[in-house]
Design a protein around this motif. Structure first.
Motif, mmCIF file in Angstrom:
data_model
loop_
_atom_site.group_PDB
_atom_site.id
_atom_site.type_symbol
_atom_site.label_atom_id
_atom_site.label_comp_id
_atom_site.label_asym_id
_atom_site.label_seq_id
_atom_site.Cartn_x
_atom_site.Cartn_y
_atom_site.Cartn_z
ATOM 1 N N VAL A 166 0.824 -1.207 0.000
ATOM 2 C CA VAL A 166 0.000 0.000 0.000
ATOM 3 C C VAL A 166 0.863 1.264 0.000
ATOM 4 O O VAL A 166 0.370 2.357 -0.305
ATOM 5 N N ILE A 167 2.146 1.125 0.311
ATOM 6 C CA ILE A 167 3.012 2.294 0.498
ATOM 7 C C ILE A 167 3.055 3.215 -0.715
ATOM 8 O O ILE A 167 2.836 4.427 -0.583
ATOM 9 N N PRO A 168 3.346 2.704 -1.930
ATOM 10 C CA PRO A 168 3.436 3.643 -3.051
ATOM 11 C C PRO A 168 2.138 4.369 -3.358
ATOM 12 O O PRO A 168 2.155 5.526 -3.784
ATOM 13 N N PHE A 169 0.989 3.722 -3.113
ATOM 14 C CA PHE A 169 -0.284 4.343 -3.460
ATOM 15 C C PHE A 169 -0.658 5.453 -2.474
ATOM 16 O O PHE A 169 -1.083 6.540 -2.881
ATOM 17 N N LEU A 170 -0.494 5.185 -1.188
ATOM 18 C CA LEU A 170 -0.775 6.231 -0.205
ATOM 19 C C LEU A 170 0.230 7.373 -0.316
ATOM 20 O O LEU A 170 -0.132 8.544 -0.176
ATOM 21 N N ARG A 171 1.490 7.034 -0.554
ATOM 22 C CA ARG A 171 2.499 8.096 -0.685
ATOM 23 C C ARG A 171 2.202 8.976 -1.892
ATOM 24 O O ARG A 171 2.402 10.203 -1.849
ATOM 25 N N ASP A 172 1.735 8.364 -2.963
ATOM 26 C CA ASP A 172 1.411 9.126 -4.173
ATOM 27 C C ASP A 172 0.397 10.226 -3.866
ATOM 28 O O ASP A 172 0.510 11.356 -4.369
ATOM 29 N N ASP A 173 -0.598 9.931 -3.039
ATOM 30 C CA ASP A 173 -1.607 10.929 -2.678
ATOM 31 C C ASP A 173 -1.124 11.859 -1.569
ATOM 32 O O ASP A 173 -1.228 13.083 -1.684
ATOM 33 N N ALA A 174 -0.611 11.276 -0.492
ATOM 34 C CA ALA A 174 -0.315 12.066 0.702
ATOM 35 C C ALA A 174 0.864 13.016 0.500
ATOM 36 O O ALA A 174 0.785 14.210 0.815
ATOM 37 N N VAL A 175 1.960 12.487 -0.028
ATOM 38 C CA VAL A 175 3.139 13.321 -0.247
ATOM 39 C C VAL A 175 3.012 14.087 -1.557
ATOM 40 O O VAL A 175 3.331 15.280 -1.633
ATOM 41 N N GLY A 176 2.519 13.395 -2.580
ATOM 42 C CA GLY A 176 2.379 14.045 -3.883
ATOM 43 C C GLY A 176 1.437 15.229 -3.872
ATOM 44 O O GLY A 176 1.628 16.186 -4.624
ATOM 45 N N ASN A 177 0.412 15.199 -3.007
ATOM 46 C CA ASN A 177 -0.560 16.290 -2.938
ATOM 47 C C ASN A 177 -0.313 17.245 -1.777
ATOM 48 O O ASN A 177 -1.150 18.105 -1.490
ATOM 49 N N GLY A 178 0.813 17.078 -1.079
ATOM 50 C CA GLY A 178 1.188 18.051 -0.066
ATOM 51 C C GLY A 178 0.510 17.907 1.280
ATOM 52 O O GLY A 178 0.499 18.843 2.075
ATOM 53 N N TRP A 179 -0.074 16.728 1.560
ATOM 54 C CA TRP A 179 -0.662 16.551 2.881
ATOM 55 C C TRP A 179 0.418 16.460 3.954
ATOM 56 O O TRP A 179 0.213 16.881 5.095
ATOM 57 N N MET A 180 1.554 15.864 3.603
ATOM 58 C CA MET A 180 2.628 15.622 4.557
ATOM 59 C C MET A 180 3.941 15.488 3.789
ATOM 60 O O MET A 180 3.948 15.355 2.564
ATOM 61 N N SER A 181 5.062 15.494 4.520
ATOM 62 C CA SER A 181 6.371 15.296 3.895
ATOM 63 C C SER A 181 6.733 13.813 3.896
ATOM 64 O O SER A 181 6.127 13.006 4.605
ATOM 65 N N ASP A 182 7.760 13.458 3.120
ATOM 66 C CA ASP A 182 8.242 12.077 3.127
ATOM 67 C C ASP A 182 8.696 11.655 4.520
ATOM 68 O O ASP A 182 8.495 10.510 4.932
ATOM 69 N N ALA A 183 9.342 12.562 5.241
ATOM 70 C CA ALA A 183 9.822 12.239 6.585
ATOM 71 C C ALA A 183 8.659 11.881 7.507
ATOM 72 O O ALA A 183 8.730 10.918 8.284
ATOM 73 N N GLN A 184 7.586 12.639 7.431
ATOM 74 C CA GLN A 184 6.420 12.361 8.274
ATOM 75 C C GLN A 184 5.735 11.062 7.843
ATOM 76 O O GLN A 184 5.225 10.311 8.686
ATOM 77 N N PHE A 185 5.724 10.799 6.543
ATOM 78 C CA PHE A 185 5.174 9.537 6.041
ATOM 79 C C PHE A 185 5.940 8.355 6.628
ATOM 80 O O PHE A 185 5.344 7.364 7.083
ATOM 81 N N LEU A 186 7.255 8.447 6.653
ATOM 82 C CA LEU A 186 8.082 7.390 7.227
ATOM 83 C C LEU A 186 7.836 7.239 8.724
ATOM 84 O O LEU A 186 7.846 6.126 9.255
ATOM 85 N N ASP A 187 7.635 8.360 9.413
ATOM 86 C CA ASP A 187 7.336 8.280 10.846
ATOM 87 C C ASP A 187 6.038 7.516 11.092
ATOM 88 O O ASP A 187 5.937 6.729 12.040
ATOM 89 N N GLY A 188 5.039 7.742 10.244
ATOM 90 C CA GLY A 188 3.784 6.999 10.381
ATOM 91 C C GLY A 188 3.982 5.516 10.197
ATOM 92 O O GLY A 188 3.419 4.696 10.936
ATOM 93 N N LEU A 189 4.794 5.135 9.215
ATOM 94 C CA LEU A 189 5.112 3.725 9.021
ATOM 95 C C LEU A 189 5.799 3.137 10.240
ATOM 96 O O LEU A 189 5.516 2.013 10.659
ATOM 97 N N ALA A 190 6.727 3.901 10.812
ATOM 98 C CA ALA A 190 7.456 3.420 11.984
ATOM 99 C C ALA A 190 6.522 3.199 13.160
ATOM 100 O O ALA A 190 6.609 2.181 13.864
ATOM 101 N N LEU A 191 5.612 4.127 13.399
ATOM 102 C CA LEU A 191 4.683 3.994 14.515
ATOM 103 C C LEU A 191 3.782 2.776 14.340
ATOM 104 O O LEU A 191 3.504 2.052 15.306
ATOM 105 N N SER A 192 3.335 2.526 13.111
ATOM 106 C CA SER A 192 2.474 1.357 12.895
ATOM 107 C C SER A 192 3.228 0.061 13.122
ATOM 108 O O SER A 192 2.632 -0.955 13.501
#
Length: 405
Positions: A249-275
């Protein structure tokens, strides 16, 4: 042997699967093993053969297999209401914990706090987690030269910015045609896909990921607020495309979340780490992504979208699943799509790693954390190895990037 669950009330079904949710450490393999041990070996809810057939079906279909198994088995115990309550009980502990962590993360500027070096170390560990996942998924998906070729081609297409909406259908069609020895048609599909990708134009590929990372404070991450409908569609799309495990699911969510400016790549990685440290399917990091997109309501909306297919396949199509999955042409198509997804994850891993490298105060220290994280994941066969890798990387990040940095 009795191949049916005991008669349980809706409340008893919910509590039974809530128990599984509270103990869902260690990823899908550990979760499935726990469900098998208790419901097949110990309590005799269903036979081993029937469990294996169900598992084979849900491994082909998108979505987290452990959650889908819970929904299906819950239906055997209490029809559709039982299936819904079983799935809800299994996912609820992880959702509540991730929701709370999302709120806490969003209210603190992590990069400017004492936790900054900790999360930087954790981000390195997440790259190791994804590398290990790509290897593990690839072993089960890339089973012949055609699938390998599709995976490599999908990765190259992602680097060049081709949309996965073009790449994945082409991957499925090419493999289905190749299996039927219609090589000329498979080549034609590739040419058409390449022409469409050229006509549509590239999305952000690897070259853009190598630009300096503009890490915004958490409070300002969602620069472009999406609508709740857009968040729901993002989750639904990701839930329908999770072939081969939650990491897909990572590339698809990243495409929307980071690609559309909801969050940065660093924050995306932090979310993965917490899960990775929660008792939940890894896909629960979608709650974190949704929180960044639209606050508390966004977290709920994203989670609903991404889990909807996992509920729906069992609740609505349980009596047709075996017949559908036995269709050989469809099976080949899905195998090709899965190979394409492996390529997308590999490309995304490189892009995320490039982002992390730019933020490291010391490349040597980051490489040390990465190697140690991989060593834990490969050599320590325990359902807690992910937790140890993430927590250990956080400690090393604090030590190497903070205390000694």
């Amino acid at each position: 042997m009795n191949d049916s669950p005991p008669a349980l009330s809706p409340g008893q079904i919910f509590v039974r699967f809530l128990h599984f949710g509270l103990l869902a450490w260690g990823g899908p393999l550990a979760q499935i093993a726990m469900i098998r041990r208790e419901l097949v070996d110990e309590e005799r809810w269903l036979s081993s053969g029937r469990f294996n057939r169900l598992l084979a079906i849900y491994q082909v279909l998108p979505g987290p297999e452990a959650h889908e198994l819970c929904v299906h088995i819950g239906m055997l115990a209490g029809r559709r209401l039982g299936g819904f309550l079983a799935g809800l009980g299994f996912m609820l502990p992880g959702f509540v914990l991730m929701f709370a962590l999302s709120w806490l993360y969003f209210t603190i500027d992590i990069t400017q706090s004492a936790l900054g070096p900790v999360f930087l170390g954790v981000q390195v560990a997440v790259i190791a987690l994804i590398v290990r996942a790509v290897h593990r998924i690839g072993e089960h998906v890339l089973l012949d030269k055609w699938l390998w070729g599709i995976g490599v081609a999908a990765a190259l297409a992602a680097f060049l910015g081709a949309s996965f909406w073009i790449t994945l259908p082409a991957a499925g069609l090419c493999y289905a045609l190749a299996r039927r020895e219609q090589i000329a048609l498979a080549g034609l599909v590739l040419l058409v896909a390449a022409a469409v990708a050229w006509f549509v134009g590239p999305e952000a590929g690897l070259l853009q990921s190598l630009a300096p990372d503009q890490a915004a404070p958490a409070q300002a991450a969602a620069a472009q607020k999406p609508s709740m409908f857009a968040i729901f569609l993002s989750g639904l799309k990701a839930g329908l495309l999770t072939f081969g495990g939650a990491y897909t699911v990572i590339p698809f969510l990243r495409d929307d979340a980071v690609g559309n400016g909801w969050m940065s790549d660093a924050q995306f990685l932090d979310g993965l780490a917490l899960s990775g440290i929660l008792p939940a399917p890894l896909i629960i990091f979608s709650t974190f992504v949704g929180y960044f997109g639209g606050g508390p309501l966004g977290a709920i909306t994203m989670t609903a979208g991404i889990f909807l297919p996992a509920f729906s396949f069992s609740l609505l199509f349980h009596d047709r699943l075996e017949r559908v999955v036995e269709n050989k042409t469809l099976h080949s198509f899905l195998e090709g799509v899965a190979a394409g997804v492996v390529g997308l994850i590999a490309a995304t891993t490189v892009e995320l790693a490039a982002t992390v490298v730019q933020r490291l105060p010391s490349l040597a220290s980051g490489l040390l954390i990465f190697v140690l994280g991989l060593a834990v994941l490969y050599l320590w066969k325990s359902k807690l190895n992910v937790v140890l890798a993430v927590v250990g990387a956080g400690f090393l990040g604090w030590l190497l990037f903070g205390a000694l940095g």
